[in-house]
Design a protein around this motif. Sequence first.
Motif, mmCIF file in Angstrom:
data_model
loop_
_atom_site.group_PDB
_atom_site.id
_atom_site.type_symbol
_atom_site.label_atom_id
_atom_site.label_comp_id
_atom_site.label_asym_id
_atom_site.label_seq_id
_atom_site.Cartn_x
_atom_site.Cartn_y
_atom_site.Cartn_z
ATOM 1 N N VAL A 5 0.843 -1.203 0.000
ATOM 2 C CA VAL A 5 0.000 0.000 0.000
ATOM 3 C C VAL A 5 0.873 1.245 0.000
ATOM 4 O O VAL A 5 1.824 1.345 0.779
ATOM 5 C CB VAL A 5 -0.934 0.026 1.232
ATOM 6 N N GLN A 7 0.387 5.391 0.330
ATOM 7 C CA GLN A 7 -0.604 6.410 0.688
ATOM 8 C C GLN A 7 -0.026 7.803 0.497
ATOM 9 O O GLN A 7 1.107 8.068 0.871
ATOM 10 C CB GLN A 7 -1.060 6.246 2.142
ATOM 11 N N ASP A 9 -0.730 11.406 1.789
ATOM 12 C CA ASP A 9 -1.422 11.971 2.942
ATOM 13 C C ASP A 9 -1.298 13.489 2.945
ATOM 14 O O ASP A 9 -0.184 14.014 2.869
ATOM 15 C CB ASP A 9 -0.817 11.385 4.214
ATOM 16 N N GLN A 25 -4.947 6.406 -1.521
ATOM 17 C CA GLN A 25 -3.954 5.345 -1.542
ATOM 18 C C GLN A 25 -4.186 4.382 -2.700
ATOM 19 O O GLN A 25 -5.275 4.321 -3.272
ATOM 20 C CB GLN A 25 -3.913 4.581 -0.217
#
Length: 135
Positions: A5, A7, A9, A25
């Motif tokens: 994963v 991501q 942010d 994500q």
Amino acid sequence: GTVFVVQWDKVYLQGKEDVGSFTFQAALHSSGRIVFGYKEIPVPVLQISASQHPVKAGLSDAFMVLNPSPDVPESRRRTIYEYHRVELDTGRISSLSAVEFTPLPTCLQHQSCETCLSSELTFNCSWCHVLQRCC
């Protein structure tokens, strides 16, 4: 061990920091599934200007070539050649939404010579004894 994963942010649009931040994500599953998850999308993606950078959502196959820049001999210019793309409808991307891509069947899914040769896929699968793979 089964999913990777990435991501992003609190990403802000340059010059538009006042509209809020984006959090989203991409999850790459060992099964081949790809899931894009959108947690915070403060403005509709359709309203994001593409004047300074293209606005894209989806998957693409591409390759990159580094060419010497004519203006600065010691630098290189990147050229990205895209040859296949699956685009998402950016009008459907919103906060707390997700999009899932599932892989189509291929010869590579077969793990034995028997299942490979009896496959009903239209790819003409054949078993490679050297690689011990269906191809």
